[in-house]
Design a protein around this motif. Structure first.
Motif, PDB file in Angstrom:
ATOM      1  N   GLY A 125      16.929  -8.184  39.487  1.00  0.00           N
ATOM      2  CA  GLY A 125      17.019  -7.030  38.250  1.00  0.00           C
ATOM      3  C   GLY A 125      18.935  -7.297  37.660  1.00  0.00           C
ATOM      4  N   ILE A 126      18.245  -7.196  36.197  1.00  0.00           N
ATOM      5  CA  ILE A 126      19.837  -7.245  35.824  1.00  0.00           C
ATOM      6  C   ILE A 126      20.242  -6.285  34.916  1.00  0.00           C
ATOM      7  CG2 ILE A 126      21.273  -8.644  33.848  1.00  0.00           C
ATOM      8  CD1 ILE A 126      19.647 -11.063  34.009  1.00  0.00           C
ATOM      9  N   TYR A 127      21.500  -5.233  35.539  1.00  0.00           N
ATOM     10  CA  TYR A 127      21.778  -4.363  35.437  1.00  0.00           C
ATOM     11  C   TYR A 127      22.953  -4.666  34.511  1.00  0.00           C
ATOM     12  CZ  TYR A 127      18.020  -2.365  39.160  1.00  0.00           C
ATOM     13  OH  TYR A 127      17.362  -2.520  39.319  1.00  0.00           O
ATOM     14  N   ARG A 128      23.604  -3.466  33.769  1.00  0.00           N
ATOM     15  CA  ARG A 128      24.818  -2.944  33.345  1.00  0.00           C
ATOM     16  C   ARG A 128      25.591  -2.641  33.899  1.00  0.00           C
ATOM     17  NH1 ARG A 128      24.881  -0.306  26.852  1.00  0.00           N
ATOM     18  NH2 ARG A 128      27.122  -0.680  27.409  1.00  0.00           N
ATOM     19  N   THR A 129      27.174  -2.943  34.378  1.00  0.00           N
ATOM     20  CA  THR A 129      27.247  -2.188  34.777  1.00  0.00           C
ATOM     21  C   THR A 129      29.441  -1.790  34.463  1.00  0.00           C
ATOM     22  OG1 THR A 129      28.419  -2.112  37.096  1.00  0.00           O
ATOM     23  CG2 THR A 129      28.772  -4.428  35.936  1.00  0.00           C
ATOM     24  N   GLU A 186      12.493  -9.198  29.680  1.00  0.00           N
ATOM     25  CA  GLU A 186      13.070  -8.261  28.784  1.00  0.00           C
ATOM     26  C   GLU A 186      12.449  -7.371  29.535  1.00  0.00           C
ATOM     27  OE1 GLU A 186      12.607  -9.066  25.338  1.00  0.00           O
ATOM     28  OE2 GLU A 186      13.535 -10.452  24.628  1.00  0.00           O
ATOM     29  N   TYR A 187      13.291  -6.043  29.387  1.00  0.00           N
ATOM     30  CA  TYR A 187      13.393  -4.722  30.268  1.00  0.00           C
ATOM     31  C   TYR A 187      13.555  -3.523  29.079  1.00  0.00           C
ATOM     32  CZ  TYR A 187      12.742  -0.494  32.472  1.00  0.00           C
ATOM     33  OH  TYR A 187      12.713   1.293  32.990  1.00  0.00           O
ATOM     34  N   CYS A 213      20.506  -7.755  40.748  1.00  0.00           N
ATOM     35  CA  CYS A 213      20.740  -7.015  42.221  1.00  0.00           C
ATOM     36  C   CYS A 213      18.925  -7.622  42.624  1.00  0.00           C
ATOM     37  CB  CYS A 213      20.255  -5.405  41.906  1.00  0.00           C
ATOM     38  SG  CYS A 213      22.211  -5.146  41.438  1.00  0.00           S
ATOM     39  N   LEU A 214      19.087  -8.122  43.995  1.00  0.00           N
ATOM     40  CA  LEU A 214      17.579  -7.953  44.467  1.00  0.00           C
ATOM     41  C   LEU A 214      17.026  -6.897  45.462  1.00  0.00           C
ATOM     42  CD1 LEU A 214      16.069 -10.889  45.500  1.00  0.00           C
ATOM     43  CD2 LEU A 214      17.006 -10.690  47.647  1.00  0.00           C
ATOM     44  N   MET A 215      16.313  -6.769  44.113  1.00  0.00           N
ATOM     45  CA  MET A 215      14.870  -4.986  44.596  1.00  0.00           C
ATOM     46  C   MET A 215      13.712  -5.359  45.226  1.00  0.00           C
ATOM     47  SD  MET A 215      17.715  -3.962  43.419  1.00  0.00           S
ATOM     48  CE  MET A 215      16.726  -1.810  43.362  1.00  0.00           C
ATOM     49  N   ARG A 216      12.869  -4.596  46.004  1.00  0.00           N
ATOM     50  CA  ARG A 216      11.792  -4.493  46.297  1.00  0.00           C
ATOM     51  C   ARG A 216      10.617  -3.082  45.743  1.00  0.00           C
ATOM     52  NH1 ARG A 216      10.864  -6.168  52.907  1.00  0.00           N
ATOM     53  NH2 ARG A 216      11.350  -8.084  51.474  1.00  0.00           N
ATOM     54  N   LYS A 217      10.275  -2.807  45.041  1.00  0.00           N
ATOM     55  CA  LYS A 217       8.919  -2.361  45.171  1.00  0.00           C
ATOM     56  C   LYS A 217       8.229  -1.647  46.047  1.00  0.00           C
ATOM     57  CE  LYS A 217       4.859  -2.011  42.587  1.00  0.00           C
ATOM     58  NZ  LYS A 217       3.283  -2.090  42.432  1.00  0.00           N
ATOM     59  N   THR A 218       8.625  -0.529  46.824  1.00  0.00           N
ATOM     60  CA  THR A 218       7.342   0.113  48.120  1.00  0.00           C
ATOM     61  C   THR A 218       6.556   1.186  47.762  1.00  0.00           C
ATOM     62  OG1 THR A 218       9.522   1.965  48.733  1.00  0.00           O
ATOM     63  CG2 THR A 218      10.165  -0.903  49.364  1.00  0.00           C
ATOM     64  N   ILE A 219       6.358   1.115  49.078  1.00  0.00           N
ATOM     65  CA  ILE A 219       5.187   2.086  48.805  1.00  0.00           C
ATOM     66  C   ILE A 219       5.078   2.816  49.716  1.00  0.00           C
ATOM     67  CG2 ILE A 219       2.661   3.217  48.331  1.00  0.00           C
ATOM     68  CD1 ILE A 219       1.959   0.918  46.594  1.00  0.00           C
ATOM     69  N   ASP A 220       5.246   4.275  50.052  1.00  0.00           N
ATOM     70  CA  ASP A 220       5.145   4.947  51.714  1.00  0.00           C
ATOM     71  C   ASP A 220       3.973   5.731  52.352  1.00  0.00           C
ATOM     72  OD1 ASP A 220       4.447   7.434  50.146  1.00  0.00           O
ATOM     73  OD2 ASP A 220       7.252   8.149  49.849  1.00  0.00           O
ATOM     74  N   ASP A 221       4.179   6.321  52.810  1.00  0.00           N
ATOM     75  CA  ASP A 221       3.008   6.669  53.286  1.00  0.00           C
ATOM     76  C   ASP A 221       1.795   8.174  52.169  1.00  0.00           C
ATOM     77  OD1 ASP A 221       3.099   5.132  55.742  1.00  0.00           O
ATOM     78  OD2 ASP A 221       3.957   6.825  56.820  1.00  0.00           O
ATOM     79  N   ASN A 222       2.331   8.649  51.896  1.00  0.00           N
ATOM     80  CA  ASN A 222       2.401   9.417  50.920  1.00  0.00           C
ATOM     81  C   ASN A 222       1.667   8.440  48.915  1.00  0.00           C
ATOM     82  OD1 ASN A 222       1.914  11.548  52.571  1.00  0.00           O
ATOM     83  ND2 ASN A 222       4.248  11.435  51.801  1.00  0.00           N
ATOM     84  N   VAL A 223       1.466   7.460  49.501  1.00  0.00           N
ATOM     85  CA  VAL A 223       1.317   6.314  48.364  1.00  0.00           C
ATOM     86  C   VAL A 223       2.050   7.121  47.494  1.00  0.00           C
ATOM     87  CG1 VAL A 223      -0.146   5.682  46.977  1.00  0.00           C
ATOM     88  CG2 VAL A 223      -1.692   7.079  48.767  1.00  0.00           C
ATOM     89  N   GLU A 224       3.748   6.812  46.972  1.00  0.00           N
ATOM     90  CA  GLU A 224       4.558   6.932  46.939  1.00  0.00           C
ATOM     91  C   GLU A 224       5.593   6.063  46.103  1.00  0.00           C
ATOM     92  OE1 GLU A 224       5.589  10.350  44.422  1.00  0.00           O
ATOM     93  OE2 GLU A 224       4.082  11.130  45.745  1.00  0.00           O
ATOM     94  N   THR A 239      18.362   3.057  36.331  1.00  0.00           N
ATOM     95  CA  THR A 239      20.043   2.849  35.442  1.00  0.00           C
ATOM     96  C   THR A 239      19.725   1.674  34.864  1.00  0.00           C
ATOM     97  OG1 THR A 239      20.734   2.974  37.018  1.00  0.00           O
ATOM     98  CG2 THR A 239      19.679   5.087  36.214  1.00  0.00           C
ATOM     99  N   LYS A 240      20.187   1.608  33.602  1.00  0.00           N
ATOM    100  CA  LYS A 240      20.889   0.450  32.450  1.00  0.00           C
ATOM    101  C   LYS A 240      20.065  -0.908  33.659  1.00  0.00           C
ATOM    102  CE  LYS A 240      25.293   3.175  33.914  1.00  0.00           C
ATOM    103  NZ  LYS A 240      26.309   2.890  34.438  1.00  0.00           N
ATOM    104  N   LEU A 241      18.835  -0.863  33.939  1.00  0.00           N
ATOM    105  CA  LEU A 241      18.178  -2.214  33.906  1.00  0.00           C
ATOM    106  C   LEU A 241      17.517  -3.211  32.433  1.00  0.00           C
ATOM    107  CD1 LEU A 241      16.687  -4.005  36.085  1.00  0.00           C
ATOM    108  CD2 LEU A 241      14.515  -2.581  36.099  1.00  0.00           C
TER     109      LEU A 241
END
Length: 277
Positions: free
Chosen positions: A52-56, A109-110, A124-135, A69-71
């Protein structure tokens, strides 16, 4: 000789460990309009990893999870784009590689369109996660790295002192197509000519790309995928020429063709994301 043979495997193991450390890297300063190439290493990769590329700003932390935020732009590490094609590039996650942000479809683009405005960002190097409650959640895998998109002083001076834009005919009859001449002094993708009301120079009423002479750009969809929708980016670049305003190449603005009777201002815009300049 015994010590040399014993030490070499240890050195190799340590070197491999450093190479496999999860990290992200990018050239710290890149000229406005140029591609942004991001390299990455992920120790235990998944197909849910993305860049992801974010404003900072100067107060922003590189080690704090930015969530979304700011992505401004993002792309998966396994495919280099936002699509997840499990049958080919994303059949397996990538431990190392590069992702290129350049405005070419499929888009990265986002919130912003290509190119990035001159300012400070963080990658930033990011990862989408899913917990035990499927959140679903978003995890920051490593410290972000700073990136500055730079507009050279020489180009700024050219724009200020030598760039031109004007209507070829200062007075046009209602409903009659007209042309605008521009000389931008340097080429950049997605630059455009805008028409404004004299008392509102923040919001254009009509516009066209300088490179494509339209508002739909030059990116193509996928003939094999009828659901695919191409972006409206124009990556063709022109430094000097004319653009047309008529019923066939305008749109995507607050005012449809034809322009109502009145007085207007024409401006040459280099940035594709507000604030324009």
């Amino acid at each position: 000789m015994l010590n040399a043979k014993t030490t070499l495997p240890l050195l190799l193991v340590n070197l491999l460990a450093v190479t496999a450390d999860t990290s992200v890297n990018v050239k710290r300063k890149i000229h406005f309009g140029r591609p942004v190439v991001v390299s990455f290493n992920v120790d235990n990769p998944t197909t849910n990893d993305w860049i992801g590329i974010y404003r900072t700003n100067s107060k922003d932390s590189l080690s704090t999870n930015p969530v979304d935020t700011k992505l401004r732009y993002w792309a998966h590490t396994c495919s280099g784009v936002q699509e997840l094609d499990q049958s080919s590039s994303c059949a397996r996650p990538r431990t190392t590689g590069t992702v290129t942000f350049n405005g070419v479809d499929p888009t990265e683009e986002y919130w912003d369109q290509w190119p990035l405005n001159p300012r400070k960002y963080k990658v930033c190097l990011m990862r989408k996660t899913i917990d035990d409650n499927v959140e679903e959640g978003i995890e920051l895998l490593a410290d972000c790295v700073p990136l500055k998109i730079n507009l050279e002083k020489k180009k700024k001076k050219k724009v200020t002192n030598k760039a031109q834009v004007y209507a070829l005919e200062p007075v046009v009859k209602y409903g009659v197509p007209f042309q605008v001449f521009f000389d931008s002094r340097f080429k950049v993708p997605n630059s455009w000519v805008g028409i404004y009301l004299p008392d509102n120079l923040k919001t254009e009423v009509m516009w066209v790309y300088t490179g494509c002479d339209n508002v739909l750009g030059d990116q193509e969809g996928k003939p094999q995928d009828p659901t695919w929708v191409s972006s409206n980016d124009c990556l063709k670049k022109r430094k000097k020429g004319t653009v047309n305003f008529n019923a066939t190449n305008t749109g995507r603005a607050s005012q449809d063709w034809p322009l109502p009777e009145g007085e207007y201002v024409v401006r040459l815009e280099y940035l594709n994301n507000k604030p324009y300049w």
